[in-house]
Design a protein around this motif. Structure first.
Motif, PDB file in Angstrom:
ATOM      1  N   THR A  83      23.739  49.026 -40.681  1.00 29.35           N
ATOM      2  CA  THR A  83      23.524  47.601 -40.412  1.00 29.35           C
ATOM      3  C   THR A  83      23.231  47.357 -38.940  1.00 29.35           C
ATOM      4  OG1 THR A  83      25.914  47.276 -40.151  1.00 29.35           O
ATOM      5  CG2 THR A  83      24.987  46.899 -42.342  1.00 29.35           C
ATOM      6  N   PHE A 139      19.317  49.255 -42.435  1.00 30.47           N
ATOM      7  CA  PHE A 139      19.707  48.803 -43.772  1.00 30.47           C
ATOM      8  C   PHE A 139      18.750  47.744 -44.311  1.00 30.47           C
ATOM      9  CE2 PHE A 139      23.258  47.120 -46.643  1.00 30.47           C
ATOM     10  CZ  PHE A 139      23.103  48.169 -47.543  1.00 30.47           C
ATOM     11  N   ASP A 140      18.085  47.010 -43.412  1.00 28.13           N
ATOM     12  CA  ASP A 140      17.151  45.971 -43.880  1.00 28.13           C
ATOM     13  C   ASP A 140      15.993  46.573 -44.669  1.00 28.13           C
ATOM     14  OD1 ASP A 140      18.788  44.135 -42.681  1.00 28.13           O
ATOM     15  OD2 ASP A 140      17.592  43.978 -40.852  1.00 28.13           O
ATOM     16  N   ARG A 163      17.234  47.987 -48.040  1.00 27.14           N
ATOM     17  CA  ARG A 163      17.443  46.968 -49.081  1.00 27.14           C
ATOM     18  C   ARG A 163      16.113  46.466 -49.624  1.00 27.14           C
ATOM     19  NH1 ARG A 163      19.530  42.483 -47.486  1.00 27.14           N
ATOM     20  NH2 ARG A 163      19.546  42.786 -45.223  1.00 27.14           N
ATOM     21  N   GLU A 164      15.128  46.335 -48.731  1.00 31.75           N
ATOM     22  CA  GLU A 164      13.796  45.914 -49.201  1.00 31.75           C
ATOM     23  C   GLU A 164      13.193  46.963 -50.127  1.00 31.75           C
ATOM     24  OE1 GLU A 164      11.674  45.286 -45.627  1.00 31.75           O
ATOM     25  OE2 GLU A 164      12.783  43.456 -45.049  1.00 31.75           O
ATOM     26  N   PRO A 184      16.153  41.290 -51.669  1.00 33.61           N
ATOM     27  CA  PRO A 184      16.880  42.229 -50.800  1.00 33.61           C
ATOM     28  C   PRO A 184      18.338  41.844 -50.579  1.00 33.61           C
ATOM     29  CG  PRO A 184      14.684  41.856 -49.931  1.00 33.61           C
ATOM     30  CD  PRO A 184      14.844  40.912 -51.091  1.00 33.61           C
ATOM     31  N   ARG A 242      20.396  40.909 -52.607  1.00 39.62           N
ATOM     32  CA  ARG A 242      21.224  41.380 -53.715  1.00 39.62           C
ATOM     33  C   ARG A 242      21.930  42.692 -53.340  1.00 39.62           C
ATOM     34  NH1 ARG A 242      22.953  39.710 -59.011  1.00 39.62           N
ATOM     35  NH2 ARG A 242      23.968  41.584 -59.823  1.00 39.62           N
ATOM     36  N   PHE A 243      21.341  43.459 -52.430  1.00 41.17           N
ATOM     37  CA  PHE A 243      21.858  44.780 -52.104  1.00 41.17           C
ATOM     38  C   PHE A 243      22.697  44.775 -50.816  1.00 41.17           C
ATOM     39  CE2 PHE A 243      18.059  45.210 -54.646  1.00 41.17           C
ATOM     40  CZ  PHE A 243      18.488  46.062 -55.649  1.00 41.17           C
ATOM     41  N   SER A 244      23.131  43.586 -50.410  1.00 45.14           N
ATOM     42  CA  SER A 244      24.033  43.464 -49.268  1.00 45.14           C
ATOM     43  C   SER A 244      25.466  43.339 -49.783  1.00 45.14           C
ATOM     44  CB  SER A 244      23.684  42.243 -48.413  1.00 45.14           C
ATOM     45  OG  SER A 244      24.688  42.021 -47.438  1.00 45.14           O
ATOM     46  N   TYR A 272      29.739  47.526 -54.797  1.00 45.40           N
ATOM     47  CA  TYR A 272      28.780  46.703 -55.528  1.00 45.40           C
ATOM     48  C   TYR A 272      29.212  46.552 -56.982  1.00 45.40           C
ATOM     49  CZ  TYR A 272      25.704  47.436 -51.515  1.00 45.40           C
ATOM     50  OH  TYR A 272      25.163  47.463 -50.255  1.00 45.40           O
ATOM     51  N   THR A 331      24.115  45.641 -59.890  1.00 46.11           N
ATOM     52  CA  THR A 331      23.417  46.125 -58.697  1.00 46.11           C
ATOM     53  C   THR A 331      23.291  47.646 -58.718  1.00 46.11           C
ATOM     54  OG1 THR A 331      24.327  44.251 -57.453  1.00 46.11           O
ATOM     55  CG2 THR A 331      23.396  46.074 -56.175  1.00 46.11           C
ATOM     56  N   ILE A 387      22.320  52.214 -54.319  1.00 45.20           N
ATOM     57  CA  ILE A 387      22.488  51.755 -52.946  1.00 45.20           C
ATOM     58  C   ILE A 387      23.807  52.264 -52.367  1.00 45.20           C
ATOM     59  CG2 ILE A 387      23.518  49.564 -53.693  1.00 45.20           C
ATOM     60  CD1 ILE A 387      21.190  50.013 -50.670  1.00 45.20           C
TER      61      ILE A 387
END
Length: 965
Positions: free
Chosen positions: A722, A727-728, A731-732, A747, A749-751, A790, A794, A804
């Protein structure tokens, strides 16, 4: 089980007979250690020796030393206590190890346990302040806080004479203080006083009769005084006044209060009072000299020595106008009321709202900052409903408004929003002494307690060594002075002679705090203890390293086992035994590569440490040093802390090392002046710069970046993925999978930090804390998500067969191969790998990263950004926690930054780093007040030729070895 010395034990043989069984006592035996990345290793460590555990970063050194050996030693000791005691001490988790034999009670001295309490000082941490309080209370000479004259004891006759000196007919009230600042209800006291015939008392400043019901809060401090007499002063009533004063002194244990009605009151004492000013001191007890006690603390600053006030320099940007947001706290406000009021102020006082605030006349800027002094200002305000009204209101000013909002803030968020505009300024009453005037008026050897604590340790030691006392004072103070001198000597021995006892503990570097605790342990004279230290040489100049090694050996010679996690070559060569872990980091580490004496490890070809000890592997000197091209970043008149108004040149586009002994002013120059000063000139508000006259050469830079060792986050939710923004795109990538697109997942959703995709049972933390009262709190995997963070939906989405959660469990090295076809992810991970962090996990909590690891994560984040070639990088000891092999990797990264045109300034003691620099700025010659000057500057070859430079003396040998290699 570990045998203990007892009957039949002979230390020379290191064992004793138990029936037919012999237990060895000369070794610490670890079998099957599997904590973190340790691979079930077996280690035998000699007891009562200086042992160094080394290895490259991430090889498992701390896991073995702290998480296994220390944790088990501490756990066994605490477990032997009662359940009641254990709930206060806290029991550590049992490490993952088969068994440990020969273990002693363990004490850890690491770099993370320094106090951040503003009331904690070097004197309180070392307990020297406690001895000084006792010393001043027992042999101190009191003086009048007003006139400075020595004060004497007052008798009842003297007090009566002072009362009778009041004008004829003056009404006075004579009282005896029986309770001063103590908690309780005191029902029995009131009943006893009533039976003795007293009628009135004053409770917390209010007069009460003993015939009424007096209810006091038992949890609050109270003051209770007996009202003995209310009388007018006349010659005929002298005898009555004298009797009342004697009674007051008897009931008040030597204290009496005489209140002159309508004019205030005065405290009299049988003990100490000024015959000239009439000022009396309270009872001289140790608590009077404590700034953590209400009896000794300065009443204005409550013993902090500073007051947090709004700093005008932090609330305005002199380059911007009022319309452009020059008043920073109101720059982004959407309040139309403030906007309308400011317009009215500008019209009333002819202030141009389009003119930069730095160009306004001081009187007009004062109006904006401090208000109109009660004068009303006319302004027009339009409500949200379109109604327009004309108001006439005083303008409070920006600074008084912020101070009021800070006092009245009800939420921590609101207070934190204002704290960025506050500065700690010395208290205007005590001037930073923290103590009340009565305490500062007591002297020993002609110095007050503050005078003593302001001295550097070496000068304080000289003061107490040469202190001349009377025979009576010598008898009283002998044991106190012995303790004070020995503790001061210990601090000198570990290279901390430049510190002052009143320095706040929160301003100490990690290495300084660790060495202070080390000095305290030597003073305890314990034996048979296992000490575990984490890189005690951090922040220590090569000149002072010998002192540290002597201290460690002294601790060993007392009969203790000293276990040190260290990379310093000199420390390793002086060790009795080495344990080298590796061969790699993370999943590639956790094995014992070599053990034995330094010579035995140096002969092991598989050991990287051994290769550096043997000289077969070495960090080379650059084949050609970069030269200054005429562009300089110049600091003029730097005088913050101990800097002596110096001018310092930094060559633009080069790799510069700031060196010098501990306390010489390196951090002050690099961080507080160079970095902050340049950042302010570039428009970044990063804290107020230290005192200096100016900075030249700012036009060569477009940004300034400081990379220190503070944590990358305060919670486990922050991690390397992060923080570096890797991590961005990850997630995308998951959101772009067919499964995610079919389900409509974005994206977010995966945080694991927001609702939707995370497990709500543990709120995305993966673990749940179970409080165990007298046992340690247990963190167990969430029974819903089983530690994945998660929810099931997910985790149904996979990329290349991985969820993830499984990606977050990857090491940087593993993830680099997994995401190699994706440039946005690969580039960020590559920088983490390049700075030697290939072993850490992407989702590793920030709280588990060491200071050196956190610093390298920050460096990796900066490397991942697009370089402009016009950036100043300031780093504070980036080699902390690094093996020489890791230092080599780090240097290649730093020199890569310089190769593209950036300027890198590093505070460093590591000679392998210093010898590769293009330019050296050596400060000194000593620490504290004896430092703060430029001793030498130039390329390493020029600095070694300066006789006054300690750095040059040690660097000469390092350069010679490199040339030979």
């Amino acid at each position: 089980m570990a045998a203990r010395p007892g009957r039949g034990y002979h230390r020379g043989y290191g064992r004793r007979r138990l029936g037919k069984r012999f237990l060895t006592m000369d070794k610490l035996i670890i079998r099957g250690a599997r904590e973190h990345n340790l691979k079930g290793i077996d280690v035998e460590i000699p007891r009562d020796r200086l042992v160094v555990i080394t290895g490259i970063s991430g090889s498992g050194k701390s896991s073995l030393a702290f998480d296994t050996i220390y944790a088990e030693g501490q756990r066994r000791y605490v477990e032997s206590l009662s359940a009641y005691a254990r709930q206060f001490l806290g029991l550590m988790q049992k490490p993952d190890v088969d068994f440990i034999e020969g273990l002693s009670p363990a004490i850890a001295i690491d770099q993370k346990s320094r106090s951040h309490n503003p009331r904690s000082t070097v004197g309180t941490v070392t307990e020297i302040h406690d001895y000084l309080r006792l010393l001043f209370a027992r042999i101190g000479h009191p003086h009048c806080p007003q006139c400075g004259q020595p004060i004497e004891r007052q008798t009842a006759q003297q007090i009566t004479d002072q009362v009778m000196a009041l004008p004829e007919g003056t009404a006075v009230q004579i009282m005896a203080p029986v309770i001063q600042g103590r908690k309780g209800e005191y029902k029995n006291l009131f009943d006893d006083l009533k039976r003795e015939g007293f009628v009135r008392v004053r409770v917390d400043g209010a007069l009460r009769t003993l015939y009424e019901q007096i209810e006091l809060d038992r949890n609050k401090r109270h003051n209770v005084e007996i009202v003995l007499d209310r009388i007018k002063v006349t010659d005929k009533k002298r005898s009555r006044i004298g009797d009342s004063i004697e009674t007051a002194l008897r009931y008040g244990q030597g204290l009496a209060i005489v209140e002159v009605v309508g004019q205030g009151e005065r405290l009299y004492s049988e003990h100490f009072a000024c015959t000239t000013c009439g000022v009396s001191l309270p009872e001289i007890e140790p608590r009077l000299f404590s700034f953590n006690s209400p009896f000794g603390a300065c009443p204005t600053c409550d013993g902090l020595g500073v007051r947090m006030v709004v700093d005008p320099d932090l609330v305005i940007d002199p380059r911007r106008s009022l319309r452009e947001g020059g008043l920073l706290p109101w720059a982004s406000t959407k309040s139309r009321w403030i906007a309308a009021l400011l317009d009215g102020v500008c019209r009333a006082y002819a202030i141009d709202p389009n003119r930069p605030l730095g160009q306004l006349p001081p009187a007009k800027l004062h109006v904006l900052l401090y208000g109109t002094d009660g004068e009303p200002v006319e302004f027009t305000y339009t409500t949200t409903y379109g109604r327009t009204r004309v108001y006439q209101r005083p303008f409070e000013g920006l600074i008084p408004t912020l101070e009021r909002n800070y006092r009245e803030a009800t939420s921590e968020e609101a207070r934190e929003g204002i704290e960025q505009y506050l500065s700690a300024l010395p208290c205007e009453v005590c001037r930073g002494a923290r103590l009340r005037p009565e305490a500062l008026a007591v002297t020993v050897g002609g110095k007050s307690l503050w005078d003593v604590t302001r001295l550097p340790v070496r000068e304080a030691l000289a003061f107490f060594t040469s202190l001349e006392l009377t025979e009576r004072e010598q008898l009283i103070a002998h044991q106190i002075l012995k303790e004070v001198r020995s503790r001061l000597q210990f601090m000198v021995d570990v290279g901390l002679d430049y510190l002052t006892l009143d320095r706040s503990a929160g301003t100490l570097a990690g290495g300084e705090a660790q060495r202070i605790r080390l000095a305290t342990q030597i003073g305890s004279q314990l034996t048979g203890v296992l000490y575990v230290l984490d890189e005690p040489s951090v922040g220590l100049h090569a000149r002072d390293n010998r002192k540290l090694l002597s201290t460690l050996k002294r601790l060993r010679d007392l009969g203790n086992t000293v276990l040190v996690v260290e990379h310093d070559e000199e420390t390793m060569r002086e060790a009795d035994y080495l344990v080298d872990l590796g061969p790699g980091a993370g999943i590639h580490g956790g094995y014992v590569v070599a053990t034995g004496t330094p010579d035995e490890v140096a002969a092991e070809p598989r050991s990287l440490t051994g290769q550096y000890l043997a000289g077969t592997r070495r960090i080379p000197i650059p084949s050609a040093r970069r030269r200054a091209d005429g562009r300089w970043l110049v600091v003029r008149g730097a005088r913050e802390h101990n800097l002596k108004g110096i001018d310092v040149r930094f060559p633009v586009g080069l790799f510069t090392c700031i060196t010098g002994v501990s306390g010489s002013g390196k951090s002050t120059l690099a961080e507080e002046i160079l970095y902050r000063g340049l950042a302010w000139r570039l428009g970044y508000m990063v804290g107020k710069p230290g005192l200096h006259d100016g900075i030249e050469g700012a036009q060569y830079f477009d940004k300034a970046i400081e990379i220190d060792q503070s944590p990358i986050g305060r919670t486990p939710r922050s991690n390397p993925a992060t923080y570096t923004k890797a991590f961005d795109p990850i997630r995308e990538m998951f959101a772009a999978t067919p499964e995610a697109r079919m389900r409509g997942y974005e994206p977010g959703r995966f945080s694991f930090n927001v609702r939707g995709g995370r497990c709500e049972a543990c709120q995305g933390q993966g673990k749940v804390k179970i409080e165990m009262h007298f046992l340690p709190d247990v963190y167990v995997p969430c029974e819903v998500c089983h530690g994945t963070r998660y929810n099931t939906e997910t985790l149904a989405v996979r990329y290349k067969g991985r969820t993830i959660a499984e990606v977050l469990e990857m090491t940087v090295e593993e993830a680099l191969g997994f995401f190699s076809p994706i440039p946005p992810i690969r580039e960020k991970l590559q920088t983490l790998y390049d700075v030697g962090l290939g072993y850490i996990k992407l989702g590793q909590p920030a709280t588990e990263l060491s200071g050196g690891e956190a610093q390298r994560v920050k460096l990796a984040r900066e490397l991942a950004r697009r370089a402009t070639g016009r950036t100043l990088y300031v780093l504070d000891e980036p080699t902390t926690g690094l093996h020489p092999e890791d230092v080599r990797k780090l240097l290649s990264v730093l020199h890569r930054l310089v190769d593209v045109g950036n300027t890198v300034v590093v505070i460093e003691h590591n000679l392998d780093v210093v010898k590769t620099a293009d330019w050296i700025i050596d400060l000194g010659p000593e620490g504290g007040e004896e430092g703060g000057r430029v001793i030498a500057e130039g390329p390493p070859e020029a600095v070694v030729g300066v006789p006054a430079s300690y750095t040059g003396q040690f660097l000469r040998g390092s350069l010679a070895l490199s040339e030979v290699a």
